[in-house]
Design an enzyme around this catalytic site. Structure first.
Site, PDB file in Angstrom:
ATOM      1  N   ARG A 207       0.742  -1.081   0.161  1.00  0.00           N
ATOM      2  CA  ARG A 207       0.059  -0.055   0.069  1.00  0.00           C
ATOM      3  C   ARG A 207       0.902   1.242  -0.124  1.00  0.00           C
ATOM      4  O   ARG A 207       0.481   2.365  -0.728  1.00  0.00           O
ATOM      5  CB  ARG A 207      -1.080  -0.098   1.397  1.00  0.00           C
ATOM      6  CG  ARG A 207      -2.263  -1.087   1.239  1.00  0.00           C
ATOM      7  CD  ARG A 207      -3.005  -0.864   2.132  1.00  0.00           C
ATOM      8  NE  ARG A 207      -2.482  -1.583   3.496  1.00  0.00           N
ATOM      9  CZ  ARG A 207      -3.151  -2.650   3.826  1.00  0.00           C
ATOM     10  NH1 ARG A 207      -3.646  -3.508   3.189  1.00  0.00           N
ATOM     11  NH2 ARG A 207      -2.483  -3.028   5.088  1.00  0.00           N
ATOM     12  N   PHE A 223     -11.661  -5.075  -5.535  1.00  0.00           N
ATOM     13  CA  PHE A 223     -11.821  -5.838  -4.199  1.00  0.00           C
ATOM     14  C   PHE A 223     -11.168  -5.079  -3.097  1.00  0.00           C
ATOM     15  O   PHE A 223     -10.231  -5.198  -2.297  1.00  0.00           O
ATOM     16  CB  PHE A 223     -10.926  -7.211  -4.347  1.00  0.00           C
ATOM     17  CG  PHE A 223     -11.431  -8.110  -5.291  1.00  0.00           C
ATOM     18  CD1 PHE A 223     -12.409  -8.715  -5.430  1.00  0.00           C
ATOM     19  CD2 PHE A 223     -10.772  -7.941  -6.562  1.00  0.00           C
ATOM     20  CE1 PHE A 223     -12.863  -9.660  -6.547  1.00  0.00           C
ATOM     21  CE2 PHE A 223     -10.876  -8.771  -7.745  1.00  0.00           C
ATOM     22  CZ  PHE A 223     -11.810  -9.638  -7.811  1.00  0.00           C
ATOM     23  N   ASN A 273     -20.039  -6.740  -8.367  1.00  0.00           N
ATOM     24  CA  ASN A 273     -19.201  -7.822  -8.871  1.00  0.00           C
ATOM     25  C   ASN A 273     -17.966  -7.293  -9.531  1.00  0.00           C
ATOM     26  O   ASN A 273     -18.172  -6.630 -10.449  1.00  0.00           O
ATOM     27  CB  ASN A 273     -20.103  -8.873  -9.435  1.00  0.00           C
ATOM     28  CG  ASN A 273     -19.179  -9.874 -10.042  1.00  0.00           C
ATOM     29  OD1 ASN A 273     -18.487  -9.842 -11.053  1.00  0.00           O
ATOM     30  ND2 ASN A 273     -19.280 -10.977  -9.317  1.00  0.00           N
ATOM     31  N   ALA A 274     -16.858  -7.735  -9.137  1.00  0.00           N
ATOM     32  CA  ALA A 274     -15.655  -7.003  -9.744  1.00  0.00           C
ATOM     33  C   ALA A 274     -15.830  -7.325 -10.874  1.00  0.00           C
ATOM     34  O   ALA A 274     -15.628  -6.393 -11.836  1.00  0.00           O
ATOM     35  CB  ALA A 274     -14.329  -7.488  -9.027  1.00  0.00           C
ATOM     36  N   CYS A 334      -3.050 -13.944  -3.629  1.00  0.00           N
ATOM     37  CA  CYS A 334      -2.959 -14.596  -2.323  1.00  0.00           C
ATOM     38  C   CYS A 334      -2.834 -15.921  -2.356  1.00  0.00           C
ATOM     39  O   CYS A 334      -3.058 -16.748  -1.246  1.00  0.00           O
ATOM     40  CB  CYS A 334      -3.515 -13.842  -1.145  1.00  0.00           C
ATOM     41  SG  CYS A 334      -5.415 -14.036  -1.288  1.00  0.00           S
TER      42      CYS A 334
END
Length: 390
Positions: A207, A223, A273-274, A334
């Site tokens: 970040r 997200f 929804n992405a 991830c």
């Protein structure tokens, strides 16, 4: 006296090379269906290999705690937890919120502890750790003197150990929400109902890394959860930020955090929804200068790897279509089962489909409070690539 388990002949190489896991198929003979407990592990010739936690339910039969002949008790856990704490103090001097214990990465397999100022969130993943959890809580209270400890035991992996899933306040008191500080930004955290333990510490340095690419940019945070990437971009002078998440709770949390940091007039957070959102802005020719993709794990097991890769390819393709020429894509995975090489190959395929040329600027991973133990590749799970579009 501890039970002794032996490895089959030829099955000790991974352990010799530093791994902490021993699979049930690697054990010799008819090992007893004992309850979760501490055991001694030897090779087939009787050579001592270590002491670990035995699980009667999981395919991972033993997780090694030590390669020394020592007592696994209060002193052992006090020393391990103090060592972990000293590392975090060196990594993040003056800070009070981070991952304190990262399971195998801190040589305490089956135990995760996140520190949120005066509060601790504890996740217990194995039966043996569950059996000694009151001891763990005692040691944590002795060293850290927290106001409260939460057991955040709602993860599906507990089922593999035959453990129930639940969330509760284990010690002291815990308010409905707390506020933590990261990179001079403030974030509200729900320790009882939030995702993961309440905040994603593993992306901490990533970040901060977007500071180099945010100035004057129109930013899309996909997200977004609590809005941490978007708010960091705004801190570094992004002109405007849009956050997308499918969770209504996440969107409300991101909005609260934007208000906490006085950025509400420079951002918006949308429940969507992405995949659908990215396709819709592509059709509308809406463009961004900086896009962050930080999805949940698409591949929680090797069995769904191919399907996961299709998902990663599609989400990156749609993001690239929405990226301005010269724009920057920050894309993450991830999923441990998706290696850095496979993930980069998937991004390359997406860039080819989008007709974009990409330059890899940074190859990043998880924050160092999530240490990677050499010999245990499962401890290295987060990939974060920063690429520039031409």
């Amino acid at each position: 006296m501890l039970e002794t388990l032996k490895l089959k002949k030829g099955k000790g190489n991974r352990v010799f090379n530093g791994h902490l896991w021993i699979y049930r198929s690697e054990l010799e003979g008819a090992h007893p269906a004992i309850k979760p407990t501490t055991v001694i592990v030897e090779n087939h010739n009787g050579r001592f290999l270590g002491i670990g936690d035995y699980s009667p339910s999981s395919q991972i039969a033993v997780r090694l705690l030590t390669r020394k002949k020592e007592v696994i008790g209060r002193k052992f856990f006090r020393e391990r937890i103090k060592t972990a704490l000293e590392l975090r103090k060196k990594l993040f001097p003056g800070e009070d919120s981070y991952r304190l214990i990262h399971s195998e990465g801190d040589l305490l397999p089956g135990l995760i502890v996140d520190k949120y100022g005066d509060y601790l969130s504890v996740q217990i993943l194995t039966g043996a750790m569950e059996a000694r959890k009151e001891l763990i809580f005692d040691v944590l209270e002795e060293i850290l003197k927290p106001e409260g400890i939460v057991e955040k035991n709602d993860v599906a992996t507990r089922k593999l150990e035959g453990l129930e899933q639940f969330v509760r306040v284990a010690r002291g008191r815990v308010p409905e929400s707390i506020t933590i500080s990261e990179n001079d930004l403030r974030f509200e955290v729900d320790l009882l109902k939030g995702e993961k333990s309440g905040f994603y510490f593993d992306q901490k340095l990533n970040r901060i890394a977007i500071s180099r690419y945010s100035d004057g940019c129109r930013v899309l945070d996909v997200f977004c959860y609590s809005g941490a990437f978007a708010l960091n971009a705004l801190k570094y002078n992004a002109s405007y930020a849009v956050g997308i998440d499918s969770s209504e709770k996440a969107i409300e949390l991101a909005k609260k955090n934007s208000e906490l940091n006085s950025f509400a007039n420079r951002c918006e957070f949308i429940k969507a929804n992405a995949f659908n959102y990215l396709r819709s802005i592509s059709r509308k020719q809406q463009k961004f200068d900086l896009i962050i993709l930080d999805p949940p794990p698409f591949a929680k097991s090797r069995n769904v790897l191919n399907r996961a890769l299709r998902g990663y390819r599609e989400i990156n393709l749609q993001a690239l279509k929405a990226l301005n020429p010269g724009g920057v894509l920050v894309t993450c995975s991830c999923s441990h089962h998706v290696s850095p090489q496979i993930f980069l190959k998937t991004i390359m395929e997406a860039s080819k489909d989008a007709g974009k040329r990409m330059v890899l600027l940074e190859r990043r991973g998880q924050s160092p409070d999530h240490p990677v133990l050499l010999g245990v590749p499962e401890t290295e799970y987060l990939k974060c690539f920063i690429l520039k579009c031409f």
